[in-house]
Design an enzyme around this catalytic site. Sequence first.
Site, PDB file in Angstrom:
ATOM      1  CG  HIS A  56      -1.630  -1.130   1.618  1.00 17.42           C
ATOM      2  ND1 HIS A  56      -2.983  -1.228   1.383  1.00 17.42           N
ATOM      3  CD2 HIS A  56      -1.286  -2.295   2.226  1.00 17.42           C
ATOM      4  CE1 HIS A  56      -3.439  -2.395   1.833  1.00 17.42           C
ATOM      5  NE2 HIS A  56      -2.412  -3.065   2.339  1.00 17.42           N
ATOM      6  CD  GLU A  80      -0.791   1.253   4.574  1.00 19.14           C
ATOM      7  OE1 GLU A  80      -0.391   2.098   3.737  1.00 19.14           O
ATOM      8  OE2 GLU A  80      -1.983   0.946   4.724  1.00 19.14           O
TER       9      GLU A  80
END
Length: 239
Positions: free
Chosen positions: A34, A99
């Site tokens: 992400h 992330e």
Amino acid sequence: MPPLAGKPVPVLPHPSPNFGPRREGLTPELIVIHYTAMQSAEAALARLCDPQYEVSAHYLIAEDGRCFQMVPEADRAWHAGAGEWGGRGDVNSRSIGIELANTGAQPFSEPQMLCLEILLKGVMARWDIGPAGVLGHSDFAPTRKFDPGARFDWRRLALQGLAIWSDAQACSGPVTSARFGAAVHRLGYPIEQAAADLLLSAFRLRFAPWRKGALCAADLAVAQDLARRYPVDAPSVLT
């Protein structure tokens, strides 16, 4: 300082309360990359560890290469949301979420990419995940997600066996949405959940972010090549 190539990532523990057990005995078979879409790693870390927002990930990698672990790999982080891959949902229970601190409009830094590569090698080895199991959020949620976006260098990962890629140019058969859909569905994409234009956009974000316009032979060639080499165990609804 970024970690040295070939060395383990120096993980900085930063526990999040936003996690739970993996459901139905599932274990990680996917890794989802992400971007945070926030202005700093610190802001993202605060959000991912705030119980008010009910979101988290297993890891967050800052722009300078620092790596924070928020959720143990054996547990279920809340990073994926709705979506499916290979005909199977609950991606949270089947994945490790990573992330990357990035607004979505800037290049990914060298220290960050180096840290990601080392982290991926370790996670893939621990859970026996092959390169086809490394996904972007937009791959399995093409109707609502764009990360890690057009600036992310998937080919760089693929050259190290950390993702998949294709430079195929020749496709078989006519260029049609049905044939493209059949190929990407065999690869794992959720074609029943996304309109043809969104599916093409998600595929291009991953494999040809420079390409614009209508579906073309190059799109179909790449899709067919990848589907042939990395098919998932989901029956295709198109023939």
